[in-house]
Design a protein around this motif. Structure first.
Motif, PDB file in Angstrom:
ATOM      1  N   ASP A 131       5.665   0.294   0.443  1.00 54.16           N
ATOM      2  CA  ASP A 131       4.427  -0.286  -0.070  1.00 54.16           C
ATOM      3  C   ASP A 131       4.259  -1.711   0.453  1.00 54.16           C
ATOM      4  OD1 ASP A 131       2.091  -0.317  -2.002  1.00 54.16           O
ATOM      5  OD2 ASP A 131       3.262  -1.978  -2.787  1.00 54.16           O
ATOM      6  N   GLN A 135       1.297  -3.228   3.519  1.00 56.33           N
ATOM      7  CA  GLN A 135       0.203  -4.119   3.175  1.00 56.33           C
ATOM      8  C   GLN A 135      -0.302  -4.972   4.338  1.00 56.33           C
ATOM      9  OE1 GLN A 135       0.869  -5.955  -0.721  1.00 56.33           O
ATOM     10  NE2 GLN A 135       2.078  -4.163  -1.253  1.00 56.33           N
ATOM     11  N   LEU A 215      -3.862  -8.542   0.224  1.00 61.04           N
ATOM     12  CA  LEU A 215      -3.039  -7.609   0.993  1.00 61.04           C
ATOM     13  C   LEU A 215      -1.709  -7.416   0.311  1.00 61.04           C
ATOM     14  CD1 LEU A 215      -2.375  -5.882   3.350  1.00 61.04           C
ATOM     15  CD2 LEU A 215      -1.680  -7.885   4.573  1.00 61.04           C
ATOM     16  N   VAL A 216      -1.160  -8.475  -0.267  1.00 59.24           N
ATOM     17  CA  VAL A 216       0.085  -8.307  -1.007  1.00 59.24           C
ATOM     18  C   VAL A 216      -0.191  -8.553  -2.486  1.00 59.24           C
ATOM     19  CG1 VAL A 216       2.543  -8.874  -1.107  1.00 59.24           C
ATOM     20  CG2 VAL A 216       1.357  -9.012   1.020  1.00 59.24           C
ATOM     21  N   LYS A 218      -0.492  -6.209  -4.382  1.00 58.40           N
ATOM     22  CA  LYS A 218       0.276  -5.134  -4.991  1.00 58.40           C
ATOM     23  C   LYS A 218       1.759  -5.461  -5.089  1.00 58.40           C
ATOM     24  CE  LYS A 218      -2.014  -2.205  -2.081  1.00 58.40           C
ATOM     25  NZ  LYS A 218      -2.094  -0.979  -1.307  1.00 58.40           N
TER      26      LYS A 218
END
Length: 249
Positions: A131, A135, A215-216, A218
């Motif tokens: 994951d 990203q 983008l990060v 998450k």
């Protein structure tokens, strides 16, 4: 995931130790077999080049690609924030992420240096690692295209990262990267223009220009501590690795 450690090593500055480790790198890729066959063959071809090449030539090629050419920089935030004031805070946030996960970088590189980022990702549980690596997929896609244009075998590493993470690319961010200058290392005038410092804006309206998109965003999954490391007492700042025209002004 040791495969990410291998990709980190391959993207590092060529050294005698890297050349000597070629067999071990091949063995890890074969044992884990997490990169699809076609992309893995490309990475193995690059390992073969490194193992059989002249070290001086390997180092010269590496410097021409990644140190001299801004569009091929291995520092992620170069492609995200450029010289905007967001870049410094993003570095702090990313280093904080490493520390909260119990990872202490030993290299002297900046935290957004891609081999370091991949080395950190390799310490995470597999799902979180993929994951996390997925990203910045649009950055990897742009770097892959630029390296393919130069017929560089290093493009295989970025193809492997995209395939491994199954990243859904941010097409808007990728289009922005495609529109940026991509001079050849022997085009000195174009290189000078590309490396000119970008204007940093302050005052009214600057906050909107320096938005922190995700983008990060998450990264909460990647914040879970590594096995055997106690969870941090409090959550730190999130890291943003995104590409948009606003964030680079």
């Amino acid at each position: 995931m040791k495969t990410l450690k291998v990709l980190s090593a391959i993207l590092s500055y060529p050294s005698a130790e890297l050349v000597e480790a070629a067999d071990e790198l091949r063995e890890v890729l074969a044992a884990e077999a997490v990169i699809p066959t076609a992309e893995r063959e490309g990475v193995l071809g690059l390992i073969d080049e490194i193992a059989s090449g002249d070290l001086y030539d390997l180092q010269e090629r590496y410097l021409l690609l990644f140190d001299r050419t801004r569009s091929l920089s291995l520092h992620l935030f170069e492609h995200v924030h450029g010289e905007s004031r967001d870049r410094g805070q993003a570095m702090v946030d990313l280093l904080k992420l490493y520390e909260e996960a119990g990872y202490s970088p030993t290299a002297s590189e900046l935290p957004d240096y891609l081999p370091l980022f991949l080395e950190f990702s390799a310490t995470r549980p597999a799902a979180d690692a993929l994951d996390l690596v997925g990203q910045p997929g649009h950055v990897f896609a742009a770097l892959k295209e630029r390296l393919e244009k130069r017929k560089s075998s290093y493009a295989a590493v970025f193809a492997a990262l995209i395939a491994l993470s199954k990243a859904k690319l941010d097409e808007t961010a990728l289009a922005a990267l495609r529109s940026e200058p991509d001079p050849e290392p022997d085009d000195l005038a174009a290189l000078d223009a590309a490396w000119e410092e970008e204007e940093v804006t302050f005052g009214p309206g600057a906050a909107q220009d320096c938005g922190k998109e995700g983008l990060v965003a998450k990264l909460r999954h990647a914040r879970r501590p590594a096995p055997g490391v106690a969870a941090p007492a409090a959550q730190g700042p999130r890291v943003s690795i995104t590409t948009s025209p606003a964030s680079r002004n």
